[in-house]
Design a protein around this motif. Structure first.
Motif, PDB file in Angstrom:
ATOM      1  N   ILE A  17      59.467 -34.104 -34.920  1.00 37.98           N
ATOM      2  CA  ILE A  17      59.054 -32.712 -34.761  1.00 37.98           C
ATOM      3  C   ILE A  17      57.577 -32.673 -34.451  1.00 37.98           C
ATOM      4  N   ARG A  18      57.135 -31.631 -33.736  1.00 35.66           N
ATOM      5  CA  ARG A  18      55.702 -31.468 -33.518  1.00 35.66           C
ATOM      6  C   ARG A  18      55.165 -30.750 -34.754  1.00 35.66           C
ATOM      7  N   PRO A  19      54.419 -31.468 -35.592  1.00 31.12           N
ATOM      8  CA  PRO A  19      54.103 -30.848 -36.878  1.00 31.12           C
ATOM      9  C   PRO A  19      53.139 -29.669 -36.751  1.00 31.12           C
ATOM     10  N   ARG A  20      53.606 -28.564 -37.312  1.00 24.70           N
ATOM     11  CA  ARG A  20      52.704 -27.417 -37.484  1.00 24.70           C
ATOM     12  C   ARG A  20      52.387 -27.379 -38.979  1.00 24.70           C
ATOM     13  N   ILE A  21      51.199 -26.896 -39.288  1.00 19.04           N
ATOM     14  CA  ILE A  21      50.704 -27.128 -40.649  1.00 19.04           C
ATOM     15  C   ILE A  21      50.429 -25.826 -41.392  1.00 19.04           C
ATOM     16  N   SER A  22      50.889 -25.781 -42.647  1.00 19.96           N
ATOM     17  CA  SER A  22      50.422 -24.710 -43.539  1.00 19.96           C
ATOM     18  C   SER A  22      49.583 -25.363 -44.634  1.00 19.96           C
ATOM     19  N   VAL A  23      48.547 -24.639 -45.059  1.00 18.51           N
ATOM     20  CA  VAL A  23      47.662 -25.133 -46.121  1.00 18.51           C
ATOM     21  C   VAL A  23      47.647 -24.061 -47.204  1.00 18.51           C
ATOM     22  N   ILE A  24      48.147 -24.399 -48.389  1.00 22.76           N
ATOM     23  CA  ILE A  24      48.273 -23.414 -49.462  1.00 22.76           C
ATOM     24  C   ILE A  24      47.058 -23.533 -50.378  1.00 22.76           C
ATOM     25  N   GLY A  25      46.302 -22.452 -50.493  1.00 20.73           N
ATOM     26  CA  GLY A  25      45.049 -22.454 -51.266  1.00 20.73           C
ATOM     27  C   GLY A  25      43.882 -22.615 -50.304  1.00 20.73           C
ATOM     28  N   THR A  26      42.914 -21.685 -50.374  1.00 19.65           N
ATOM     29  CA  THR A  26      41.787 -21.752 -49.423  1.00 19.65           C
ATOM     30  C   THR A  26      40.449 -21.793 -50.158  1.00 19.65           C
ATOM     31  N   GLY A  27      40.381 -22.590 -51.220  1.00 19.43           N
ATOM     32  CA  GLY A  27      39.098 -22.853 -51.881  1.00 19.43           C
ATOM     33  C   GLY A  27      38.335 -23.898 -51.074  1.00 19.43           C
ATOM     34  N   TYR A  28      37.416 -24.607 -51.723  1.00 18.21           N
ATOM     35  CA  TYR A  28      36.625 -25.643 -51.029  1.00 18.21           C
ATOM     36  C   TYR A  28      37.548 -26.628 -50.325  1.00 18.21           C
ATOM     37  N   LEU A  29      38.566 -27.081 -51.062  1.00 15.88           N
ATOM     38  CA  LEU A  29      39.476 -28.083 -50.522  1.00 15.88           C
ATOM     39  C   LEU A  29      40.333 -27.515 -49.391  1.00 15.88           C
ATOM     40  N   GLY A  30      41.021 -26.399 -49.659  1.00 22.16           N
ATOM     41  CA  GLY A  30      41.994 -25.884 -48.703  1.00 22.16           C
ATOM     42  C   GLY A  30      41.349 -25.326 -47.440  1.00 22.16           C
ATOM     43  N   SER A  95      55.918 -23.509 -40.258  1.00 20.67           N
ATOM     44  CA  SER A  95      55.244 -24.801 -40.393  1.00 20.67           C
ATOM     45  C   SER A  95      56.211 -25.908 -40.782  1.00 20.67           C
ATOM     46  N   ASP A  96      55.764 -27.137 -40.534  1.00 19.38           N
ATOM     47  CA  ASP A  96      56.592 -28.319 -40.837  1.00 19.38           C
ATOM     48  C   ASP A  96      55.985 -29.161 -41.957  1.00 19.38           C
ATOM     49  N   ILE A  97      54.650 -29.116 -42.059  1.00 20.37           N
ATOM     50  CA  ILE A  97      53.971 -29.853 -43.130  1.00 20.37           C
ATOM     51  C   ILE A  97      53.225 -28.827 -43.966  1.00 20.37           C
ATOM     52  N   HIS A  98      53.401 -28.911 -45.278  1.00 19.68           N
ATOM     53  CA  HIS A  98      52.800 -27.916 -46.159  1.00 19.68           C
ATOM     54  C   HIS A  98      51.847 -28.629 -47.116  1.00 19.68           C
ATOM     55  N   PHE A  99      50.543 -28.448 -46.909  1.00 21.51           N
ATOM     56  CA  PHE A  99      49.557 -29.085 -47.784  1.00 21.51           C
ATOM     57  C   PHE A  99      49.286 -28.179 -48.980  1.00 21.51           C
ATOM     58  N   VAL A 100      49.389 -28.727 -50.174  1.00 22.53           N
ATOM     59  CA  VAL A 100      49.122 -27.967 -51.399  1.00 22.53           C
ATOM     60  C   VAL A 100      47.685 -28.255 -51.835  1.00 22.53           C
ATOM     61  N   CYS A 101      46.818 -27.244 -51.732  1.00 19.02           N
ATOM     62  CA  CYS A 101      45.382 -27.429 -51.998  1.00 19.02           C
ATOM     63  C   CYS A 101      44.881 -26.455 -53.055  1.00 19.02           C
ATOM     64  N   VAL A 102      45.754 -26.025 -53.962  1.00 23.04           N
ATOM     65  CA  VAL A 102      45.330 -25.052 -54.974  1.00 23.04           C
ATOM     66  C   VAL A 102      44.594 -25.760 -56.120  1.00 23.04           C
ATOM     67  N   GLY A 103      43.920 -24.977 -56.933  1.00 25.85           N
ATOM     68  CA  GLY A 103      43.093 -25.532 -58.010  1.00 25.85           C
ATOM     69  C   GLY A 103      43.914 -26.033 -59.189  1.00 25.85           C
ATOM     70  N   THR A 104      43.337 -26.999 -59.906  1.00 24.66           N
ATOM     71  CA  THR A 104      43.921 -27.467 -61.166  1.00 24.66           C
ATOM     72  C   THR A 104      42.821 -27.425 -62.229  1.00 24.66           C
ATOM     73  N   PRO A 105      42.429 -26.206 -62.651  1.00 22.12           N
ATOM     74  CA  PRO A 105      41.313 -26.089 -63.598  1.00 22.12           C
ATOM     75  C   PRO A 105      41.668 -26.642 -64.968  1.00 22.12           C
ATOM     76  N   GLN A 106      40.641 -26.779 -65.807  1.00 19.95           N
ATOM     77  CA  GLN A 106      40.897 -27.211 -67.188  1.00 19.95           C
ATOM     78  C   GLN A 106      41.537 -26.043 -67.941  1.00 19.95           C
ATOM     79  N   GLN A 107      42.514 -26.336 -68.789  1.00 22.40           N
ATOM     80  CA  GLN A 107      43.102 -25.267 -69.605  1.00 22.40           C
ATOM     81  C   GLN A 107      42.042 -24.714 -70.554  1.00 22.40           C
ATOM     82  N   SER A 108      42.165 -23.419 -70.867  1.00 21.86           N
ATOM     83  CA  SER A 108      41.132 -22.829 -71.719  1.00 21.86           C
ATOM     84  C   SER A 108      41.231 -23.333 -73.154  1.00 21.86           C
ATOM     85  N   THR A 109      42.392 -23.839 -73.557  1.00 20.16           N
ATOM     86  CA  THR A 109      42.552 -24.235 -74.959  1.00 20.16           C
ATOM     87  C   THR A 109      42.695 -25.740 -75.161  1.00 20.16           C
TER      88      THR A 109
END
Ligand code: UDX
Length: 471
Positions: A17-30, A95-109
């Motif tokens: 397939i001709r890969p079309r791309i989705s990027v989930i999360g648009t912080g610094y990384l995404g 899209s054909d490729i889905h990049f997961v770029c969301v945050g993984t912050p420290q838990q508050s507790t």
């Protein structure tokens, strides 16, 4: 994409397939990854749940500061290869490729990573899949997460649709994110089938052709490569800060020492700058999440090591606070303190876990009149600590100061004229918490420059200056 495909001589190596791309999360990384993928020739849609962020990006503006990224986003909004949306299902459908770029912050507790956003993104992608695809995790996650996400994807994907989940950790630094993404040191792919690996080789064809090693590893190794890299960098910084304490006690100079040990290629000079220590959205939370996960898995040595690294790092902040108190003659109550720097490092407006702002806030808490300035991070700094005073520039920040603190080593601060600044302060004492000032130049203008592990302490400073500081 066309030019990448043209570069392949063997027809059979073409991805199905001709890969079309989705990027989930648009912080610094995404946001950086989305723009970089467009630059590499792909059609990209960036997705974020925050409509304000999406509106800014779609208008070619960034919700944060990152050198060169706004230009890259504008270029590819104009080229038609990049767009942003809040509609995850629509983005996944095209899209054909889905990049997961969301945050993984420290838990508050706890020290554990908060995986709600990653789980939410993978579940959202799974439910929206309308055709076969590859889900590529890029977020930094505790080892074992990807295997669980793979099960989640399998359970939620519609019948008849085949989706593979692989991991592709990202090593970008803020301030250098565009360059790091377009020209990575290495590409690590975890848990990929032969087909998915071939597609990833297509996606990263340009960096690979430039010589970036392509490492195809298993899922847990890919997750651990990322956290181990950050843990090693953090360890290097805390190591040199521990040695800096020894240098202070022995009258040695940690900067010269770092140069001398750093020429050994086995050691390397980078990440051996002693000072206020590390902060930001990655290193502190990543070593704590590693500590937590290693504890769960019974790897007690990792827990002990990371605990030491974290403690040494946090003590550096305390050390600088104490230096400021000593420089003011034992108390900062009603002392005027000028603070240069709010961002956790130069070339960013990121104030997450910023050592600079922590020190400024702690001195404010002890009754000092603290005025902070930063070339980029004034607004984020003000939002985080509304009770601190922020100045337009360095001359305003240091006006009437009993002591000046250099806490983030922006070029603008390193280039300040010490003769001009000397006329504006009450006492010519500067704590160079990044060991980056030209000490000779500043000393020649009458300043006492106090570093961390450089041999000059408030106790060894000119006492007449200290008396002035107490005035
Ligand atoms: C880091 C990693 O470098 C990157 O690979 C990963 O993807 C994300 O985390 P970043 O958070 O952007 O990147 O910052 P980095 O440049 O690593 O600096 C981290 C902190 O360490 C800063 O607060 C910096 O001031 C401090 N630091 C760095 C030192 O105190 N001494 C040094 O010698 C180097």
């Amino acid at each position: 994409m066309d030019e990448i495909i043209e570069g392949i001589s063997d027809e059979s190596e073409r991805p199905p397939i001709r890969p079309r791309i989705s990027v989930i999360g648009t912080g610094y990384l995404g946001a950086t990854h989305a723009a970089a993928m467009a630059e590499l020739g792909f059609d990209v849609v960036g997705v974020d749940a925050d409509p304000a962020k999406v509106a800014l990006l779609q208008a070619g503006r960034l919700p944060f500061s990152e050198p060169g990224l706004d230009e890259l986003v504008q270029t590819h909004l104009a080229s038609g290869r990049l767009r942003f949306t809040t509609d995850l299902a629509e983005a996944v459908a095209v899209s054909d490729i889905h990049f997961v770029c969301v945050g993984t912050p420290q838990q508050s507790t706890s020290h554990a990573a908060d995986l709600r956003f990653v789980e939410g993104a993978v579940a959202g992608i799974a439910r929206a899949l309308s055709h076969d695809g590859i889900v590529v995790g890029k977020s930094t996650v505790p080892v074992g997460t990807a295997a669980r996400l793979r099960e989640l994807l399998g359970a939620l994907a519609p019948e008849g649709v085949s989706a593979e989940l692989i991991w592709n950790p990202e090593f970008l630094r803020e301030g250098k994110a565009v360059d790091d993404t377009l020209h990575p040191d290495r590409v690590v792919i975890g848990g990929a089938s032969a087909e998915a690996e071939a597609v990833m080789r297509e996606v990263y064809a340009r960096p690979i052709s430039e010589g970036a090693p392509f490492l195809s590893v298993d899922l847990p190794t890919a997750e651990l490569v990322k956290v181990s890299a950050n843990a090693f960098l953090a360890t290097k910084i805390s190591f040199i800060n521990a040695i800096a304490e020894l240098c202070t006690a022995a009258g040695a100079d940690v900067g010269v020492l770092a140069d001398a040990i750093g020429v050994d290629a086995r050691i390397g000079r980078r990440f051996l700058d002693a000072g206020l220590g590390f902060g930001g959205g990655c290193l502190p939370k990543d070593i704590r999440a590693l500590m937590h996960r290693a504890g769960e898995l019974g790897a007690v040595d990792v827990v002990g090591l990371m605990q030491q690294v974290d403690e040494i790092n946090m003590r550096q902040r305390q050390r600088v606070i104490q230096l400021a108190i000593d420089a003011c003659g034992g108390s900062v109550l009603n002392a005027r303190i000028g603070v240069l720097g709010a961002a956790f490092k130069p070339l960013t407006d990121d104030v997450r876990d910023s050592p600079a702002l922590n020190v400024a806030a702690a001195l404010h808490l002890q009754g000092a009149q603290v005025t902070v300035c930063d070339p980029e991070a004034t607004e984020p700094g003000r939002r985080m600590f509304p009770t601190l005073t922020f100045a337009e520039d360095a001359t305003e920040a240091v006006a009437g100061a009993h002591v000046v603190l250099l806490l983030t080593e922006w070029e603008q601060f390193l280039g300040l004229d010490p003769v001009d600044l000397a006329r504006r302060v009450r006492a010519r004492i500067i704590i160079d918490a990044r060991n980056k000032l030209d000490t000779e130049l500043w000393s020649a203008a009458g300043w006492t420059v106090i570093g961390l592990g450089t041999g000059v302490t408030p106790a060894s400073a000119d006492t007449s200056l200290l008396q002035l500081a107490g005035a």
